[in-house]
Scaffold this motif. Structure first.
Motif, PDB file in Angstrom:
ATOM      1  N   SER A 168       5.009 -37.418  12.839  1.00  0.00           N
ATOM      2  CA  SER A 168       5.360 -37.463  14.226  1.00  0.00           C
ATOM      3  C   SER A 168       6.188 -36.202  14.814  1.00  0.00           C
ATOM      4  CB  SER A 168       6.897 -38.459  14.057  1.00  0.00           C
ATOM      5  OG  SER A 168       6.480 -39.630  13.559  1.00  0.00           O
ATOM      6  N   ALA A 227       2.953 -34.308  16.003  1.00  0.00           N
ATOM      7  CA  ALA A 227       2.442 -34.747  17.125  1.00  0.00           C
ATOM      8  C   ALA A 227       3.378 -34.495  18.288  1.00  0.00           C
ATOM      9  CB  ALA A 227       2.516 -36.378  17.272  1.00  0.00           C
ATOM     10  N   THR A 276      -3.423 -33.747  14.832  1.00  0.00           N
ATOM     11  CA  THR A 276      -2.430 -34.939  15.055  1.00  0.00           C
ATOM     12  C   THR A 276      -2.930 -35.846  16.109  1.00  0.00           C
ATOM     13  OG1 THR A 276      -1.013 -33.835  13.534  1.00  0.00           O
ATOM     14  CG2 THR A 276      -0.265 -35.930  14.525  1.00  0.00           C
ATOM     15  N   TYR A 326      -4.329 -39.589  16.807  1.00  0.00           N
ATOM     16  CA  TYR A 326      -3.577 -40.655  17.332  1.00  0.00           C
ATOM     17  C   TYR A 326      -4.463 -41.310  18.441  1.00  0.00           C
ATOM     18  CZ  TYR A 326       1.240 -39.711  15.743  1.00  0.00           C
ATOM     19  OH  TYR A 326       2.293 -39.624  14.891  1.00  0.00           O
ATOM     20  N   ILE A 376      -2.933 -48.784  13.299  1.00  0.00           N
ATOM     21  CA  ILE A 376      -2.029 -48.156  13.699  1.00  0.00           C
ATOM     22  C   ILE A 376      -0.908 -48.455  12.701  1.00  0.00           C
ATOM     23  CG2 ILE A 376      -0.008 -47.923  15.386  1.00  0.00           C
ATOM     24  CD1 ILE A 376      -2.093 -48.572  17.572  1.00  0.00           C
ATOM     25  N   ILE A 381       2.712 -42.979  17.826  1.00  0.00           N
ATOM     26  CA  ILE A 381       1.678 -43.238  18.365  1.00  0.00           C
ATOM     27  C   ILE A 381       1.541 -43.742  19.641  1.00  0.00           C
ATOM     28  CG2 ILE A 381      -0.813 -44.545  18.125  1.00  0.00           C
ATOM     29  CD1 ILE A 381      -0.511 -44.116  15.071  1.00  0.00           C
ATOM     30  N   GLN A 432       3.302 -40.905  22.273  1.00  0.00           N
ATOM     31  CA  GLN A 432       2.494 -39.612  22.338  1.00  0.00           C
ATOM     32  C   GLN A 432       1.326 -39.951  23.065  1.00  0.00           C
ATOM     33  OE1 GLN A 432       3.554 -36.829  21.860  1.00  0.00           O
ATOM     34  NE2 GLN A 432       5.335 -37.594  20.625  1.00  0.00           N
ATOM     35  N   ASN A 433       0.651 -41.171  23.067  1.00  0.00           N
ATOM     36  CA  ASN A 433      -0.395 -41.565  23.789  1.00  0.00           C
ATOM     37  C   ASN A 433      -0.018 -41.857  25.316  1.00  0.00           C
ATOM     38  OD1 ASN A 433      -3.202 -42.016  22.587  1.00  0.00           O
ATOM     39  ND2 ASN A 433      -2.004 -42.599  20.976  1.00  0.00           N
TER      40      ASN A 433
END
Length: 501
Positions: free
Chosen positions: A295, A298, A305, A309, A325, A333, A336-337
Protein backbone atom coordinates in the motif's frame (compact mmCIF):
# COMPACT_ATOMS: atom_id res chain seq x y z
CA UNK A 1 -17.08 16.50 39.53
CA UNK A 2 -20.32 17.55 37.79
CA UNK A 3 -20.38 17.96 34.01
CA UNK A 4 -21.69 21.37 32.92
CA UNK A 5 -23.76 20.06 30.02
CA UNK A 6 -24.59 17.12 27.77
CA UNK A 7 -22.14 18.20 25.09
CA UNK A 8 -19.27 18.05 27.59
CA UNK A 9 -20.19 14.48 28.55
CA UNK A 10 -20.00 13.42 24.92
CA UNK A 11 -16.53 14.94 24.51
CA UNK A 12 -14.59 14.14 27.70
CA UNK A 13 -14.57 10.35 27.38
CA UNK A 14 -12.22 10.31 24.41
CA UNK A 15 -9.35 8.10 23.26
CA UNK A 16 -6.73 10.35 24.85
CA UNK A 17 -8.25 9.98 28.31
CA UNK A 18 -8.53 6.22 28.15
CA UNK A 19 -5.14 5.75 26.49
CA UNK A 20 -3.28 7.78 29.10
CA UNK A 21 -4.88 5.89 31.96
CA UNK A 22 -4.08 2.50 30.43
CA UNK A 23 -0.53 3.55 29.57
CA UNK A 24 0.15 4.78 33.10
CA UNK A 25 -1.05 1.47 34.56
CA UNK A 26 1.19 -0.42 32.14
CA UNK A 27 4.14 1.74 33.20
CA UNK A 28 3.38 1.06 36.87
CA UNK A 29 3.09 -2.68 36.22
CA UNK A 30 6.45 -2.67 34.49
CA UNK A 31 8.04 -0.71 37.37
CA UNK A 32 6.84 -2.81 40.31
CA UNK A 33 6.68 -6.09 38.38
CA UNK A 34 3.64 -7.76 36.87
CA UNK A 35 3.22 -10.26 39.72
CA UNK A 36 3.16 -7.57 42.43
CA UNK A 37 0.95 -5.36 40.29
CA UNK A 38 -1.67 -8.10 39.83
CA UNK A 39 -1.50 -8.96 43.51
CA UNK A 40 -2.15 -5.30 44.31
CA UNK A 41 -5.13 -5.23 41.98
CA UNK A 42 -6.48 -8.35 43.70
CA UNK A 43 -6.11 -6.68 47.11
CA UNK A 44 -7.95 -3.62 45.80
CA UNK A 45 -10.82 -5.66 44.33
CA UNK A 46 -11.33 -7.74 47.47
CA UNK A 47 -11.33 -4.70 49.78
CA UNK A 48 -13.90 -2.87 47.67
CA UNK A 49 -16.05 -5.77 46.57
CA UNK A 50 -19.58 -4.50 45.76
CA UNK A 51 -18.57 -1.01 46.89
CA UNK A 52 -17.39 2.29 45.53
CA UNK A 53 -13.69 3.05 45.13
CA UNK A 54 -11.31 5.83 44.12
CA UNK A 55 -8.00 5.89 42.26
CA UNK A 56 -6.19 6.20 45.60
CA UNK A 57 -7.67 2.86 46.70
CA UNK A 58 -6.12 1.07 43.73
CA UNK A 59 -2.78 2.73 44.43
CA UNK A 60 -3.03 1.64 48.09
CA UNK A 61 -3.52 -1.98 47.05
CA UNK A 62 -0.51 -1.94 44.73
CA UNK A 63 1.57 -0.17 47.40
CA UNK A 64 0.68 -2.91 49.89
CA UNK A 65 1.68 -5.63 47.43
CA UNK A 66 4.91 -3.97 46.23
CA UNK A 67 6.15 -2.37 49.42
CA UNK A 68 6.54 0.96 47.61
CA UNK A 69 4.56 4.18 47.87
CA UNK A 70 3.19 4.08 44.34
CA UNK A 71 0.44 6.55 45.25
CA UNK A 72 3.04 9.28 45.65
CA UNK A 73 4.80 8.20 42.49
CA UNK A 74 1.64 8.11 40.35
CA UNK A 75 -0.14 11.19 41.73
CA UNK A 76 1.01 13.66 39.09
CA UNK A 77 0.72 11.09 36.31
CA UNK A 78 -2.98 10.65 37.02
CA UNK A 79 -3.99 14.09 38.29
CA UNK A 80 -2.02 16.51 36.09
CA UNK A 81 -2.30 17.32 32.43
CA UNK A 82 0.30 16.00 30.01
CA UNK A 83 3.45 13.94 30.36
CA UNK A 84 7.21 14.64 30.34
CA UNK A 85 9.93 14.92 27.76
CA UNK A 86 13.23 13.46 28.98
CA UNK A 87 16.20 15.25 27.41
CA UNK A 88 19.49 13.35 27.36
CA UNK A 89 22.89 15.04 27.32
CA UNK A 90 26.13 13.07 27.14
CA UNK A 91 28.86 14.39 29.44
CA UNK A 92 32.27 13.27 30.64
CA UNK A 93 30.64 11.64 33.67
CA UNK A 94 27.83 9.92 31.79
CA UNK A 95 24.26 11.04 31.12
CA UNK A 96 22.59 14.21 32.29
CA UNK A 97 18.81 13.72 32.07
CA UNK A 98 16.24 16.48 32.46
CA UNK A 99 12.46 16.48 32.52
CA UNK A 100 10.12 19.12 31.14
CA UNK A 101 6.48 18.99 30.18
CA UNK A 102 6.09 17.78 26.60
CA UNK A 103 4.20 20.03 24.20
CA UNK A 104 3.33 19.12 20.61
CA UNK A 105 4.65 22.53 19.60
CA UNK A 106 7.66 22.63 21.99
CA UNK A 107 6.53 25.94 23.46
CA UNK A 108 5.52 25.24 27.05
CA UNK A 109 5.62 28.41 29.16
CA UNK A 110 7.29 28.41 32.60
CA UNK A 111 3.81 28.40 34.15
CA UNK A 112 2.86 25.32 32.10
CA UNK A 113 6.11 23.56 32.99
CA UNK A 114 5.74 23.37 36.75
CA UNK A 115 4.91 19.68 37.13
CA UNK A 116 7.63 17.24 38.16
CA UNK A 117 6.82 13.59 37.57
CA UNK A 118 8.37 10.53 39.20
CA UNK A 119 9.81 9.06 36.00
CA UNK A 120 10.98 5.41 35.91
CA UNK A 121 13.97 5.82 33.57
CA UNK A 122 14.43 2.08 32.91
CA UNK A 123 17.95 2.64 31.54
CA UNK A 124 19.21 -0.19 29.34
CA UNK A 125 23.02 -0.38 29.07
CA UNK A 126 24.98 -2.86 26.96
CA UNK A 127 28.31 -3.97 28.43
CA UNK A 128 30.91 -3.23 25.74
CA UNK A 129 33.07 -6.17 26.86
CA UNK A 130 30.51 -8.94 27.37
CA UNK A 131 27.75 -7.67 25.08
CA UNK A 132 25.20 -8.36 27.80
CA UNK A 133 22.36 -5.94 28.47
CA UNK A 134 21.21 -4.74 31.86
CA UNK A 135 18.17 -2.62 32.70
CA UNK A 136 18.62 -0.30 35.68
CA UNK A 137 15.04 -0.35 36.99
CA UNK A 138 15.95 1.43 40.22
CA UNK A 139 16.54 4.78 38.50
CA UNK A 140 13.65 7.20 39.06
CA UNK A 141 13.88 10.85 38.06
CA UNK A 142 11.81 12.84 40.54
CA UNK A 143 13.74 16.14 40.35
CA UNK A 144 14.15 18.45 37.39
CA UNK A 145 17.44 16.84 36.36
CA UNK A 146 20.10 14.41 37.49
CA UNK A 147 23.33 12.82 36.27
CA UNK A 148 23.80 9.08 35.78
CA UNK A 149 27.40 7.94 35.77
CA UNK A 150 28.40 5.78 32.79
CA UNK A 151 32.02 5.17 31.89
CA UNK A 152 32.95 6.05 28.28
CA UNK A 153 29.34 6.89 27.47
CA UNK A 154 30.18 8.04 23.92
CA UNK A 155 31.14 4.48 23.01
CA UNK A 156 28.46 2.74 25.05
CA UNK A 157 25.19 1.41 23.67
CA UNK A 158 22.30 2.56 25.83
CA UNK A 159 18.61 3.42 25.68
CA UNK A 160 16.20 4.99 28.13
CA UNK A 161 12.69 3.66 28.65
CA UNK A 162 13.58 0.00 28.10
CA UNK A 163 10.65 -1.89 26.54
CA UNK A 164 9.00 1.52 25.94
CA UNK A 165 6.64 1.19 28.90
CA UNK A 166 7.16 4.70 30.26
CA UNK A 167 4.64 7.42 29.39
CA UNK A 168 7.17 9.94 28.14
CA UNK A 169 9.20 10.94 25.11
CA UNK A 170 13.00 10.77 25.03
CA UNK A 171 15.15 13.32 23.23
CA UNK A 172 18.66 12.07 22.44
CA UNK A 173 21.59 14.11 21.12
CA UNK A 174 21.66 14.21 17.31
CA UNK A 175 24.92 12.28 17.22
CA UNK A 176 23.34 9.50 19.32
CA UNK A 177 20.41 9.06 16.91
CA UNK A 178 22.70 7.71 14.19
CA UNK A 179 24.18 5.20 16.67
CA UNK A 180 20.74 4.15 17.87
CA UNK A 181 19.61 3.71 14.29
CA UNK A 182 22.65 1.61 13.47
CA UNK A 183 21.94 -0.76 16.38
CA UNK A 184 18.17 -0.83 15.81
CA UNK A 185 18.76 -1.47 12.10
CA UNK A 186 20.08 -4.93 12.93
CA UNK A 187 16.49 -6.02 13.45
CA UNK A 188 16.09 -9.13 15.56
CA UNK A 189 19.87 -9.33 16.00
CA UNK A 190 19.82 -5.94 17.73
CA UNK A 191 20.44 -5.44 21.44
CA UNK A 192 17.19 -3.50 21.36
CA UNK A 193 13.96 -5.45 21.71
CA UNK A 194 10.98 -5.18 19.38
CA UNK A 195 9.33 -2.72 21.77
CA UNK A 196 12.55 -0.72 22.03
CA UNK A 197 12.88 -0.40 18.26
CA UNK A 198 9.26 0.69 17.97
CA UNK A 199 9.83 3.26 20.71
CA UNK A 200 12.93 4.67 19.04
CA UNK A 201 11.04 5.29 15.80
CA UNK A 202 8.13 6.86 17.68
CA UNK A 203 10.33 9.14 19.77
CA UNK A 204 12.52 10.28 16.88
CA UNK A 205 9.47 11.10 14.77
CA UNK A 206 7.47 12.87 17.48
CA UNK A 207 10.29 15.00 18.93
CA UNK A 208 11.07 16.12 15.37
CA UNK A 209 7.50 17.05 14.45
CA UNK A 210 7.12 18.80 17.81
CA UNK A 211 10.20 20.96 17.36
CA UNK A 212 12.56 19.51 19.95
CA UNK A 213 14.89 18.08 17.28
CA UNK A 214 15.54 18.36 13.54
CA UNK A 215 13.56 16.12 11.19
CA UNK A 216 16.78 15.17 9.43
CA UNK A 217 17.80 13.23 12.55
CA UNK A 218 14.59 11.20 12.42
CA UNK A 219 15.04 10.52 8.69
CA UNK A 220 18.59 9.36 9.33
CA UNK A 221 17.39 6.88 11.92
CA UNK A 222 14.67 5.58 9.60
CA UNK A 223 17.12 5.22 6.72
CA UNK A 224 19.11 2.73 8.78
CA UNK A 225 16.14 0.47 9.53
CA UNK A 226 16.25 -1.45 6.24
CA UNK A 227 17.35 -4.63 8.02
CA UNK A 228 14.18 -4.70 10.10
CA UNK A 229 11.85 -7.66 9.60
CA UNK A 230 9.19 -7.16 12.27
CA UNK A 231 5.79 -5.91 11.22
CA UNK A 232 5.17 -3.68 14.24
CA UNK A 233 8.37 -1.73 13.67
CA UNK A 234 7.48 -1.21 10.02
CA UNK A 235 4.07 0.06 11.08
CA UNK A 236 5.83 2.75 13.13
CA UNK A 237 8.13 3.59 10.21
CA UNK A 238 5.11 3.91 7.92
CA UNK A 239 3.36 6.18 10.42
CA UNK A 240 6.45 8.36 10.86
CA UNK A 241 6.86 8.89 7.13
CA UNK A 242 3.12 9.37 6.72
CA UNK A 243 3.34 12.31 9.14
CA UNK A 244 5.97 13.93 6.94
CA UNK A 245 3.87 13.38 3.82
CA UNK A 246 0.76 14.87 5.46
CA UNK A 247 2.65 18.01 6.52
CA UNK A 248 4.63 18.47 3.29
CA UNK A 249 1.64 18.11 0.94
CA UNK A 250 1.83 21.68 -0.43
CA UNK A 251 5.62 21.73 -0.84
CA UNK A 252 7.15 21.80 -4.36
CA UNK A 253 6.54 18.73 -6.50
CA UNK A 254 10.21 17.79 -6.64
CA UNK A 255 10.40 17.69 -2.84
CA UNK A 256 7.27 15.56 -2.57
CA UNK A 257 8.66 13.24 -5.23
CA UNK A 258 11.94 12.92 -3.30
CA UNK A 259 10.06 11.95 -0.13
CA UNK A 260 8.12 9.35 -2.13
CA UNK A 261 11.40 8.04 -3.54
CA UNK A 262 12.70 7.54 0.00
CA UNK A 263 9.53 5.70 0.98
CA UNK A 264 9.82 3.44 -2.06
CA UNK A 265 13.44 2.64 -1.29
CA UNK A 266 12.57 1.59 2.26
CA UNK A 267 9.49 -0.49 1.52
CA UNK A 268 10.34 -2.06 -1.86
CA UNK A 269 12.60 -4.80 -0.41
CA UNK A 270 9.89 -5.69 2.12
CA UNK A 271 7.25 -6.07 -0.59
CA UNK A 272 9.61 -8.08 -2.79
CA UNK A 273 10.48 -10.40 0.08
CA UNK A 274 6.85 -11.10 0.96
CA UNK A 275 5.38 -11.15 -2.54
CA UNK A 276 1.98 -9.94 -3.69
CA UNK A 277 -0.13 -13.01 -3.01
CA UNK A 278 -1.56 -13.87 0.39
CA UNK A 279 -1.25 -17.43 1.67
CA UNK A 280 -3.40 -19.36 4.14
CA UNK A 281 -0.26 -20.16 6.10
CA UNK A 282 0.54 -16.46 6.66
CA UNK A 283 0.30 -15.26 10.23
CA UNK A 284 -1.36 -11.97 11.12
CA UNK A 285 1.91 -10.01 11.20
CA UNK A 286 2.98 -11.23 7.75
CA UNK A 287 -0.41 -10.34 6.31
CA UNK A 288 -0.39 -6.87 7.84
CA UNK A 289 3.20 -6.15 6.81
CA UNK A 290 2.57 -7.25 3.21
CA UNK A 291 -0.53 -5.03 3.11
CA UNK A 292 1.37 -2.04 4.51
CA UNK A 293 4.43 -2.42 2.29
CA UNK A 294 2.46 -2.78 -0.94
CA UNK A 295 0.00 0.00 0.00
CA UNK A 296 2.85 2.41 0.81
CA UNK A 297 4.54 1.63 -2.51
CA UNK A 298 1.32 2.30 -4.40
CA UNK A 299 0.70 5.57 -2.57
CA UNK A 300 4.33 6.58 -3.20
CA UNK A 301 3.89 6.05 -6.95
CA UNK A 302 5.77 2.80 -7.51
CA UNK A 303 5.03 2.01 -11.16
CA UNK A 304 5.42 -1.75 -10.84
CA UNK A 305 2.91 -1.87 -7.99
CA UNK A 306 0.45 0.44 -9.73
CA UNK A 307 0.63 -1.64 -12.92
CA UNK A 308 -0.29 -4.74 -10.92
CA UNK A 309 -3.13 -2.79 -9.28
CA UNK A 310 -4.48 -1.78 -12.69
CA UNK A 311 -4.35 -5.36 -13.95
CA UNK A 312 -6.28 -6.73 -11.00
CA UNK A 313 -8.84 -3.91 -10.95
CA UNK A 314 -9.26 -4.22 -14.73
CA UNK A 315 -10.64 -7.73 -14.38
CA UNK A 316 -13.07 -6.42 -11.79
CA UNK A 317 -14.28 -3.64 -14.13
CA UNK A 318 -14.49 -5.76 -17.28
CA UNK A 319 -15.85 -9.03 -15.89
CA UNK A 320 -17.07 -8.02 -12.43
CA UNK A 321 -14.53 -10.54 -11.17
CA UNK A 322 -12.75 -9.41 -8.01
CA UNK A 323 -11.11 -12.75 -7.26
CA UNK A 324 -7.69 -11.24 -7.94
CA UNK A 325 -8.23 -8.42 -5.43
CA UNK A 326 -7.07 -9.67 -2.01
CA UNK A 327 -9.33 -8.58 0.81
CA UNK A 328 -6.48 -6.94 2.71
CA UNK A 329 -5.50 -4.88 -0.34
CA UNK A 330 -9.02 -4.05 -1.47
CA UNK A 331 -8.98 -0.53 0.00
CA UNK A 332 -5.61 0.33 -1.50
CA UNK A 333 -6.40 -1.16 -4.93
CA UNK A 334 -9.77 0.62 -5.12
CA UNK A 335 -8.32 3.92 -3.94
CA UNK A 336 -5.25 3.99 -6.15
CA UNK A 337 -7.19 3.03 -9.27
CA UNK A 338 -9.63 5.85 -8.66
CA UNK A 339 -6.78 8.25 -7.80
CA UNK A 340 -4.80 7.62 -11.01
CA UNK A 341 -7.79 6.63 -13.13
CA UNK A 342 -10.88 8.44 -14.29
CA UNK A 343 -14.65 8.29 -14.49
CA UNK A 344 -14.86 4.56 -15.31
CA UNK A 345 -12.97 3.57 -12.18
CA UNK A 346 -14.99 6.03 -10.12
CA UNK A 347 -18.30 4.67 -11.41
CA UNK A 348 -17.28 1.11 -10.61
CA UNK A 349 -16.41 1.99 -7.02
CA UNK A 350 -19.59 4.06 -6.67
CA UNK A 351 -21.53 0.96 -7.69
CA UNK A 352 -19.83 -0.94 -4.86
CA UNK A 353 -20.67 1.80 -2.36
CA UNK A 354 -24.33 1.84 -3.36
CA UNK A 355 -24.69 -1.97 -3.33
CA UNK A 356 -21.89 -3.35 -1.14
CA UNK A 357 -21.62 -7.15 -0.86
CA UNK A 358 -20.13 -6.73 2.63
CA UNK A 359 -19.45 -3.88 5.07
CA UNK A 360 -15.75 -4.22 4.18
CA UNK A 361 -16.53 -3.51 0.52
CA UNK A 362 -18.44 -0.40 1.55
CA UNK A 363 -15.57 0.89 3.69
CA UNK A 364 -13.09 0.37 0.85
CA UNK A 365 -15.41 2.15 -1.57
CA UNK A 366 -15.69 5.17 0.74
CA UNK A 367 -11.91 5.55 0.86
CA UNK A 368 -11.71 5.22 -2.92
CA UNK A 369 -14.46 7.75 -3.67
CA UNK A 370 -12.54 10.22 -1.52
CA UNK A 371 -9.22 9.50 -3.27
CA UNK A 372 -10.01 10.89 -6.71
CA UNK A 373 -7.64 13.64 -7.86
CA UNK A 374 -9.52 14.88 -10.91
CA UNK A 375 -11.34 18.10 -9.85
CA UNK A 376 -14.69 17.06 -11.32
CA UNK A 377 -14.62 13.77 -9.39
CA UNK A 378 -13.67 15.48 -6.14
CA UNK A 379 -16.58 17.86 -6.64
CA UNK A 380 -18.88 14.94 -7.37
CA UNK A 381 -18.01 13.20 -4.08
CA UNK A 382 -18.53 16.39 -2.11
CA UNK A 383 -21.89 16.97 -3.82
CA UNK A 384 -22.95 13.43 -2.83
CA UNK A 385 -22.34 14.31 0.81
CA UNK A 386 -24.47 17.41 0.67
CA UNK A 387 -27.41 15.96 -1.31
CA UNK A 388 -28.07 13.09 1.06
CA UNK A 389 -26.55 10.31 -1.07
CA UNK A 390 -24.16 9.75 1.84
CA UNK A 391 -25.80 8.49 5.03
CA UNK A 392 -25.19 10.26 8.32
CA UNK A 393 -23.18 7.37 9.74
CA UNK A 394 -20.78 7.58 6.77
CA UNK A 395 -20.35 11.35 6.81
CA UNK A 396 -17.43 11.42 9.24
CA UNK A 397 -15.51 8.90 7.15
CA UNK A 398 -16.08 10.88 3.94
CA UNK A 399 -14.88 14.11 5.53
CA UNK A 400 -11.85 12.41 7.08
CA UNK A 401 -10.70 10.69 3.88
CA UNK A 402 -11.30 13.76 1.72
CA UNK A 403 -9.13 15.60 4.23
CA UNK A 404 -6.29 13.17 3.50
CA UNK A 405 -6.52 13.74 -0.26
CA UNK A 406 -4.24 16.58 -1.34
CA UNK A 407 -6.62 17.36 -4.20
CA UNK A 408 -9.56 17.76 -1.79
CA UNK A 409 -8.15 19.20 1.45
CA UNK A 410 -9.08 22.79 0.75
CA UNK A 411 -12.30 21.93 -1.03
CA UNK A 412 -13.74 20.02 1.92
CA UNK A 413 -13.05 22.96 4.24
CA UNK A 414 -14.73 25.33 1.78
CA UNK A 415 -17.70 22.96 1.56
CA UNK A 416 -18.02 22.83 5.34
CA UNK A 417 -18.08 26.62 5.61
CA UNK A 418 -20.63 27.01 2.82
CA UNK A 419 -22.94 24.36 4.30
CA UNK A 420 -22.33 25.01 7.99
CA UNK A 421 -25.95 25.67 8.99
CA UNK A 422 -27.25 22.62 7.15
CA UNK A 423 -24.57 20.39 8.67
CA UNK A 424 -25.28 21.66 12.19
CA UNK A 425 -29.00 21.00 11.75
CA UNK A 426 -28.38 17.58 10.24
CA UNK A 427 -26.12 16.48 13.11
CA UNK A 428 -27.79 18.22 16.03
CA UNK A 429 -27.35 16.04 19.11
CA UNK A 430 -25.09 13.62 17.20
CA UNK A 431 -21.76 13.02 18.97
CA UNK A 432 -19.94 12.62 15.61
CA UNK A 433 -20.19 16.36 14.89
CA UNK A 434 -16.91 16.96 16.75
CA UNK A 435 -15.02 14.72 14.36
CA UNK A 436 -16.74 16.18 11.31
CA UNK A 437 -15.69 19.68 12.37
CA UNK A 438 -12.13 18.59 13.17
CA UNK A 439 -11.60 16.56 9.99
CA UNK A 440 -12.92 19.35 7.78
CA UNK A 441 -9.81 21.48 8.32
CA UNK A 442 -7.17 19.67 10.40
CA UNK A 443 -5.11 18.65 7.35
CA UNK A 444 -4.31 22.29 6.55
CA UNK A 445 -0.79 23.42 7.34
CA UNK A 446 -0.36 27.17 7.78
CA UNK A 447 -0.88 29.73 10.52
CA UNK A 448 -3.02 31.68 8.06
CA UNK A 449 -5.30 28.65 7.79
CA UNK A 450 -5.60 28.42 11.59
CA UNK A 451 -6.50 32.10 11.84
CA UNK A 452 -9.16 31.72 9.14
CA UNK A 453 -10.67 28.77 11.01
CA UNK A 454 -10.79 30.79 14.22
CA UNK A 455 -12.35 33.72 12.39
CA UNK A 456 -15.05 31.48 10.92
CA UNK A 457 -16.08 30.07 14.30
CA UNK A 458 -15.69 33.33 16.23
CA UNK A 459 -19.39 34.21 16.29
CA UNK A 460 -20.73 30.63 16.47
CA UNK A 461 -21.84 28.42 19.34
CA UNK A 462 -19.12 25.75 19.49
CA UNK A 463 -20.15 24.07 22.75
CA UNK A 464 -21.11 20.82 20.97
CA UNK A 465 -17.69 20.43 19.39
CA UNK A 466 -15.23 22.72 21.17
CA UNK A 467 -12.85 19.86 21.94
CA UNK A 468 -12.73 18.76 18.28
CA UNK A 469 -12.26 22.36 17.20
CA UNK A 470 -9.40 22.84 19.64
CA UNK A 471 -7.70 19.59 18.62
CA UNK A 472 -8.00 20.47 14.95
CA UNK A 473 -6.48 23.92 15.45
CA UNK A 474 -3.64 22.39 17.47
CA UNK A 475 -2.96 19.98 14.59
CA UNK A 476 -2.87 22.77 12.00
CA UNK A 477 -0.55 24.96 14.08
CA UNK A 478 1.74 22.05 14.92
CA UNK A 479 2.23 21.27 11.22
CA UNK A 480 2.64 24.95 10.37
CA UNK A 481 5.42 25.36 12.93
CA UNK A 482 7.03 22.10 11.83
CA UNK A 483 7.20 23.32 8.24
CA UNK A 484 8.49 26.71 9.30
CA UNK A 485 11.33 25.08 11.25
CA UNK A 486 12.32 22.15 9.07
CA UNK A 487 11.39 22.73 5.42
CA UNK A 488 14.99 23.56 4.50
CA UNK A 489 16.36 20.90 6.86
CA UNK A 490 14.37 18.16 5.11
CA UNK A 491 15.28 19.44 1.66
CA UNK A 492 18.97 19.42 2.58
CA UNK A 493 18.72 15.87 3.94
CA UNK A 494 16.98 14.71 0.76
CA UNK A 495 19.68 16.40 -1.31
CA UNK A 496 22.54 14.99 0.77
CA UNK A 497 21.11 11.49 0.44
CA UNK A 498 20.58 11.73 -3.35
CA UNK A 499 16.79 11.74 -3.32
CA UNK A 500 16.59 15.36 -4.47
CA UNK A 501 18.78 16.81 -7.19
Amino acid sequence: MPCPNEETIQQIFDALTYSKGASCLKMLSNFVGEEKFLKGVSIYLKKHLYGNARTQDLMAGISEASGQDVGKMMDNWLSKTGFPLITVEETEKGLKVRQNRFFATADATPEEDQTLWHVPLQLLVVDSKTGKSKVHSELVLSERETTIEIEDVANTTYKLNAETCGVYRTLYPTSRLAKLGSEAGKGNASKFSLNDRMGLVQDASVVASSGYAKTSGSLTLLSQMKGEEENLVWQEISTALGSVVSAWWEQPEEVRYAISKFRRELFKPVAQRLGFDFKESDDADTTELRTTAISVLAAAGDEETLAEYRRRFGAFMDKNDDSEIPGDLKTSIYAQNVRVGGEKEYEKVLEVYQNPPTPAHKSSAIVALCSAEKPELVDRTIKMMMTGDVKNQDMGSFVAYLGRNRAAKRKIWECFQQNYDAIMLRFKGNFSIGNIVKYSFMSLTSEKDAQQVEAFFKDKDTSAFDQGLSQGLDAVRAKAKWLERDTKDVEQWLRDNKYLQ
